[in-house]
Design a protein around this motif. Sequence first.
Motif, PDB file in Angstrom:
ATOM      1  N   UNK A 266      32.841 -30.523  35.249  1.00  0.00           N
ATOM      2  CA  UNK A 266      32.249 -29.889  36.102  1.00  0.00           C
ATOM      3  C   UNK A 266      33.077 -30.003  37.530  1.00  0.00           C
ATOM      4  N   UNK A 267      33.007 -28.889  38.247  1.00  0.00           N
ATOM      5  CA  UNK A 267      33.417 -28.742  39.486  1.00  0.00           C
ATOM      6  C   UNK A 267      32.584 -28.397  40.577  1.00  0.00           C
ATOM      7  N   UNK A 268      32.364 -28.702  41.847  1.00  0.00           N
ATOM      8  CA  UNK A 268      31.261 -28.024  42.775  1.00  0.00           C
ATOM      9  C   UNK A 268      31.852 -26.766  42.883  1.00  0.00           C
ATOM     10  N   UNK A 269      30.611 -25.642  42.808  1.00  0.00           N
ATOM     11  CA  UNK A 269      30.764 -24.298  42.958  1.00  0.00           C
ATOM     12  C   UNK A 269      31.207 -24.060  44.498  1.00  0.00           C
ATOM     13  N   UNK A 270      32.295 -23.285  44.684  1.00  0.00           N
ATOM     14  CA  UNK A 270      33.020 -22.916  45.968  1.00  0.00           C
ATOM     15  C   UNK A 270      31.844 -22.461  47.101  1.00  0.00           C
ATOM     16  N   UNK A 271      31.746 -22.953  48.150  1.00  0.00           N
ATOM     17  CA  UNK A 271      30.593 -22.311  49.039  1.00  0.00           C
ATOM     18  C   UNK A 271      30.867 -21.055  49.325  1.00  0.00           C
ATOM     19  N   UNK A 272      32.084 -20.310  49.474  1.00  0.00           N
ATOM     20  CA  UNK A 272      32.270 -19.040  49.662  1.00  0.00           C
ATOM     21  C   UNK A 272      31.686 -18.259  48.702  1.00  0.00           C
ATOM     22  N   UNK A 273      31.428 -18.669  47.515  1.00  0.00           N
ATOM     23  CA  UNK A 273      31.015 -17.731  46.135  1.00  0.00           C
ATOM     24  C   UNK A 273      29.577 -17.881  46.225  1.00  0.00           C
ATOM     25  N   UNK A 274      29.004 -19.166  46.697  1.00  0.00           N
ATOM     26  CA  UNK A 274      27.558 -19.144  46.861  1.00  0.00           C
ATOM     27  C   UNK A 274      27.172 -18.376  48.078  1.00  0.00           C
ATOM     28  N   UNK A 275      27.962 -18.077  49.272  1.00  0.00           N
ATOM     29  CA  UNK A 275      27.726 -17.448  50.434  1.00  0.00           C
ATOM     30  C   UNK A 275      27.658 -15.985  49.868  1.00  0.00           C
ATOM     31  N   UNK A 276      28.685 -15.432  48.836  1.00  0.00           N
ATOM     32  CA  UNK A 276      28.726 -14.170  48.477  1.00  0.00           C
ATOM     33  C   UNK A 276      27.448 -13.763  47.687  1.00  0.00           C
ATOM     34  N   UNK A 277      27.433 -14.480  46.902  1.00  0.00           N
ATOM     35  CA  UNK A 277      26.007 -14.452  46.072  1.00  0.00           C
ATOM     36  C   UNK A 277      24.719 -14.214  46.827  1.00  0.00           C
TER      37      UNK A 277
ATOM     38  N   UNK B   2      16.810 -16.764  30.503  1.00  0.00           N
ATOM     39  CA  UNK B   2      17.534 -17.596  31.662  1.00  0.00           C
ATOM     40  C   UNK B   2      18.907 -17.853  30.831  1.00  0.00           C
ATOM     41  N   UNK B   3      20.016 -17.928  31.911  1.00  0.00           N
ATOM     42  CA  UNK B   3      21.162 -18.254  31.504  1.00  0.00           C
ATOM     43  C   UNK B   3      21.751 -19.126  32.508  1.00  0.00           C
ATOM     44  N   UNK B   4      22.403 -20.170  31.916  1.00  0.00           N
ATOM     45  CA  UNK B   4      22.726 -21.470  33.192  1.00  0.00           C
ATOM     46  C   UNK B   4      24.126 -21.497  32.672  1.00  0.00           C
ATOM     47  N   UNK B   5      24.994 -21.546  34.019  1.00  0.00           N
ATOM     48  CA  UNK B   5      26.510 -21.643  33.804  1.00  0.00           C
ATOM     49  C   UNK B   5      27.004 -23.021  34.624  1.00  0.00           C
ATOM     50  N   UNK B   6      27.802 -23.649  34.233  1.00  0.00           N
ATOM     51  CA  UNK B   6      28.426 -24.592  34.951  1.00  0.00           C
ATOM     52  C   UNK B   6      29.930 -24.084  35.407  1.00  0.00           C
ATOM     53  N   UNK B   7      30.015 -24.531  36.669  1.00  0.00           N
ATOM     54  CA  UNK B   7      31.542 -24.179  36.904  1.00  0.00           C
ATOM     55  C   UNK B   7      32.311 -25.440  36.672  1.00  0.00           C
ATOM     56  N   UNK B   8      33.637 -25.419  36.326  1.00  0.00           N
ATOM     57  CA  UNK B   8      34.323 -26.411  35.427  1.00  0.00           C
ATOM     58  C   UNK B   8      35.884 -25.955  35.486  1.00  0.00           C
ATOM     59  N   UNK B   9      36.590 -27.055  35.426  1.00  0.00           N
ATOM     60  CA  UNK B   9      37.940 -26.844  35.418  1.00  0.00           C
ATOM     61  C   UNK B   9      38.309 -26.325  33.746  1.00  0.00           C
ATOM     62  N   UNK B  10      39.350 -25.274  33.862  1.00  0.00           N
ATOM     63  CA  UNK B  10      39.638 -24.823  32.623  1.00  0.00           C
ATOM     64  C   UNK B  10      39.916 -25.269  31.643  1.00  0.00           C
ATOM     65  N   UNK B  11      40.976 -26.433  31.606  1.00  0.00           N
ATOM     66  CA  UNK B  11      41.424 -27.374  30.913  1.00  0.00           C
ATOM     67  C   UNK B  11      40.819 -28.446  30.361  1.00  0.00           C
TER      68      UNK B  11
ATOM     69  N   UNK C 246      42.315 -17.418  36.804  1.00  0.00           N
ATOM     70  CA  UNK C 246      43.551 -17.874  36.222  1.00  0.00           C
ATOM     71  C   UNK C 246      44.377 -18.556  37.248  1.00  0.00           C
ATOM     72  N   UNK C 247      44.421 -18.188  38.534  1.00  0.00           N
ATOM     73  CA  UNK C 247      45.167 -18.925  39.452  1.00  0.00           C
ATOM     74  C   UNK C 247      44.638 -19.925  39.822  1.00  0.00           C
ATOM     75  N   UNK C 248      43.226 -20.106  39.966  1.00  0.00           N
ATOM     76  CA  UNK C 248      42.616 -21.519  40.365  1.00  0.00           C
ATOM     77  C   UNK C 248      42.382 -22.501  39.146  1.00  0.00           C
ATOM     78  N   UNK C 249      42.407 -22.018  38.004  1.00  0.00           N
ATOM     79  CA  UNK C 249      42.328 -22.967  36.922  1.00  0.00           C
ATOM     80  C   UNK C 249      40.644 -23.355  36.926  1.00  0.00           C
ATOM     81  N   UNK C 250      39.763 -22.532  37.367  1.00  0.00           N
ATOM     82  CA  UNK C 250      38.594 -22.672  37.386  1.00  0.00           C
ATOM     83  C   UNK C 250      37.660 -21.730  36.536  1.00  0.00           C
ATOM     84  N   UNK C 251      36.348 -21.991  35.975  1.00  0.00           N
ATOM     85  CA  UNK C 251      35.713 -20.849  35.296  1.00  0.00           C
ATOM     86  C   UNK C 251      34.223 -21.222  35.303  1.00  0.00           C
ATOM     87  N   UNK C 252      33.520 -20.223  34.910  1.00  0.00           N
ATOM     88  CA  UNK C 252      32.210 -20.576  34.605  1.00  0.00           C
ATOM     89  C   UNK C 252      31.660 -20.688  33.177  1.00  0.00           C
TER      90      UNK C 252
END
Length: 149
Positions: A123-134, A110-119, A54-60
Amino acid sequence: MHQADFRFGCPLRVRWSEADPQGIVFNGHYLNYADVGVTEYYRALRAAEPARMQLTGEEFFAVKTLLEYRAPAMFDDLLDVQLRLSRFGNSSMSFTLGIFRAGQLLVTGEIVYVHADQQTRQPLPIPQDFKAAVRAFEQLTPEETANPG
């Protein structure tokens, strides 16, 4: 596909309301099982914080699901919903799913998700810190999750 192919799994007990009169799980419930698995995966990753999104306005957003049924689950079965990240793209990612009962593979998917703006749902690039955590959670290298082609 075997349970040992996955680093993450969560247990799930089949409830009475999910089965037909013969005690067999109705096929649509497997999507719910997959969704529970993804939520628990994020929780294990410590990324299942609704306030953060909710703070970032982004969602998968789920954009594709594919399930292949091999054997039925029954009322009161204890299932193991297994997930692993199989691919990162720029704005999308794919999970491989396996649903097991006592080691027997019941469903693959298989499940495919797209990272996108909630409003805007753009599509938005997946944050590198999220990729690194995964990748750290899955113990994968960037090459193992790279977008093919």
